[in-house]
Scaffold this motif. Structure first.
Motif: not given
Length: 322
Positions: A251-255, A139-146, A259-261
């Motif tokens: 959008x959610x699927x794409x995001x 979750x942290x990785x996804x949010x940081x990437x966004x 993010x690997x993993x």
């Protein structure tokens, strides 16, 4: 009635060779209006129940039952048995049985039939599967990437950052998110006013990171996309209209796929993830129920199973004597 043919097929009926008898056709229309106007159900639920009832009444017609009082328990059981033999999933059968019971109960209460044929109708319970969730690191990785993607100030990137932050921070449904208006935001108290299923309102707290993403979207991104048709919608589409639920899902699927993993989850997966994170952080079940807008605590209970399953997996992976 022509417009109802397609959904009726989706509910398991064959192509109609002739229209429903007048009494059955009228009952189907009136039941749909009852669901829409008096029960306050979502448009999706109304469509599903209406389609299921159309399929049931078509089955009754094929059995020669042209009057509502003759749509009895034998008809209901025959309809479900036919679908079971054609391979319908247990969850689908359970929903269609629920639609049939709602219909026969309405018919009895409104005096259209002498008794409630569905009162004794049993149906298989759908098997509850544990939902997939994002772990805290993912979750942290996804949010940081966004957040990184939004650093350039591109309007859609800012919107997508706010979208994924809000879904994970609040656990609200994607339809609830897309329906938010600016008047629903209480920034000082960090609350969202959310209108959920059955038009029930609830207040949902918003964390500071999500609020920061939302503020940047509202200050920079939204004004760049807003048009006369935007109205008071918080989240906007590329052309300035209210953000569509299907677009939000993409959008959610794409995001997450970027993010690997990270598992391939949709918005509802973020809702599951938020609920699981709350329980693992010590929140009580009743509070989580209130935040999610669940009518029944039984629905919320599944997240305790998610937490236990994750604990067992960690134990088996880490303990030398597991």
């Amino acid at each position: 009635m022509a417009a109802s043919t397609a959904p009726a097929r989706a509910a398991g009926s064959a192509d109609r060779e002739e229209p429903l008898p007048p009494e059955l056709a009228r009952a189907r229309v009136e039941f749909t209006e009852f669901l829409r106007l008096e029960r306050g159900l979502s448009a999706h639920t109304v469509r599903a129940y209406s389609a299921d009832v159309a399929a049931l009444l078509e089955h009754a017609r094929r059995m020669g039952r042209t009057e509502l009082d003759r749509v009895d328990l034998a008809v209901l059981r025959s309809w479900l048995a036919r679908q079971r033999s054609s391979g319908c999933a247990r969850a689908t059968l359970a929903r269609r049985a629920a639609a049939a019971r709602a219909f026969t109960g309405w018919a009895a209460r409104s005096g259209r039939t002498d008794g409630d044929a569905g009162a004794l109708l049993a149906s298989p319970r759908g098997r509850r599967t544990l939902p997939s969730v994002l772990g805290k690191d993912d979750a942290r990785s996804v949010l940081e990437a966004a957040a990184q993607a939004a650093e350039g100030g591109e309007p859609l990137a800012l919107r997508d950052w706010a979208l994924v932050e809000l879904l994970y921070a609040t656990g609200i449904r994607v339809s609830e998110l897309c329906a938010l208006d600016t008047a629903d935001l209480d920034r000082g108290r960090r609350l969202l006013r959310v209108v959920g299923k059955g038009d029930k309102e609830r207040s949902v707290p918003v964390g500071l990171p999500a609020l920061d993403a939302l503020e940047q979207w509202l200050a920079v991104g939204r004004p760049a996309l807003a048009v006369a048709a935007s109205g008071d919608a918080v989240l906007l589409g590329r052309r300035g209209g209210r953000l569509d639920v299907r677009t939000a899902r993409r959008v959610v699927h794409r995001m997450l796929l970027a993010v690997p993993g990270a598992p391939d989850l949709g918005p509802h997966g973020l809702r599951h993830s938020a609920a699981t994170a709350l329980l693992e952080g010590g929140a009580d079940l009743r509070s989580v129920q209130e935040l999610l807008g669940h009518a029944s605590l039984d629905t919320t209970q599944i997240y305790t199973h998610v937490s236990v399953e994750r604990l067992k997996a960690t134990y088996e992976r880490a303990h030398p004597r597991a």
